[in-house]
Design an enzyme around this catalytic site. Structure first.
Site: not given
Length: 313
Positions: A41, A58, A86, A133, A139, A166, A190, A265, A270
């Site tokens: 999370c 973002y 991120t 991480r 992307r 990831y 994931h 999560d 996103n």
């Protein structure tokens, strides 16, 4: 959970089309076992206190520690693993603040730059961080950070940390040897983002499973809402969305019961088509871990061994 909608204060304006977290999640029908860990999370801000990184891809809504802990209690979760988002770059302040406020009920996964000092790594360890991480999604990052990750992996190995990675399923072929060469365990976000329109017995997912089988690799059976093509529609019962993801997650749990983890999560960064009801995500658990023994390993024993080793519940 509070019905108060999330906000993002000036000067941060949310990315157009950004979906805010689900403000009123349902009560899960499935009762999580005592000691359940939400092992994936995030926290976003709040931006007025923890500004978002200038280099971010973002700008999210605010989703801070208070909202995370309210969700934890609503779902019946005992502990959290808070993964650096991120949008905060390598400033781990928001994540560390949430870990500190948890009173021992949270651990952290940080983002660090290659020039991080050994003193800073020790400070993060003392603060409850247990891994770093690295994002290989093209992307979201400008370049695959192999060299930086290899150097950092050597430096965190004495701390007993791991690396969370990831990536997209299609990129595993060029990354698998690198991941398994690291001196610390990789933890895969994931399920490596499988293509769920393919078969769980198909060559791409079989390649992923053989990668897991090669060494000490952990897998998060998380984010059905991010992987699903069928989406949130209940196809086989009113509390059973994301049906197309279930066979993939179930196969991972059955083949690797000692190295699977689960997480919400939250607050689901996103997503562009819908925001999941976190109560329904909890109700996915008995569909992918069908026995009580599998559920206890997935939710309690495995994450405790990775993040709170030696600690008794």
């Amino acid at each position: 959970m509070s019905p108060t909608p999330p906000t993002t204060p000036a000067p941060f304006t949310k990315t157009p089309g950004w979906l805010d977290w689900y403000a009123n999640p349902s009560r899960p029908a499935f009762t999580l076992p005592p000691g359940t860990v939400d092992a994936h999370c995030h926290v976003f801000g709040p931006g007025a206190r923890f500004p978002y990184a200038p280099e971010r891809k973002y700008t999210p809504c605010d989703a801070g520690r208070d909202e995370l802990f309210a969700l934890r209690d609503h779902l019946g979760v005992s502990r959290n693993v808070i993964v650096q988002a991120t949008c905060h770059g390598a400033d781990n302040s928001a994540m560390l603040d949430a870990v500190a406020a948890s009173q021992g009920r949270a651990r952290g996964v940080a983002t660090v730059r290659p020039d991080v000092t050994d003193a800073e790594l020790r400070r993060l360890d003392d603060a409850g961080v247990r891994g770093i991480r690295f994002n290989f999604l093209k992307r979201l990052v400008d370049a695959a950070p192999k060299d930086a990750l290899a150097a950092l992996a050597k430096r965190i190995a004495p701390l007993g940390w791991h690396v969370v990675v990831y990536f997209e399923a299609a990129d595993l072929a060029e990354l698998a040897d690198f991941f398994t060469s690291l001196p610390v365990p990789p933890v895969v976000d994931h399920m490596g983002r499988p293509d769920v329109t393919d078969s769980p017995d198909g060559p791409e997912f079989t390649r992923f499973l053989r990668f897991v089988d090669r060494g000490e690799v952990w897998v998060k059976v998380s984010c059905p809402e991010r992987l699903s093509v069928s989406g949130p529609a209940a196809l086989d019962g009113e509390r059973h969305p994301y049906t197309d993801v279930v066979p993939f997650a179930r196969r991972v749990v059955e083949e690797f019961p000692e190295s699977v983890l689960w997480g919400t999560d939250w607050p689901h960064p996103n997503l562009t088509d819908h925001m999941p009801d976190d109560g329904l995500l909890v109700d996915q658990v008995p569909r992918v871990a069908v026995t009580a023994a599998q559920q206890h390993r997935l939710l309690v024993a495995n994450p405790m061994r990775l993040y709170w080793p030696g600690e008794q519940l």
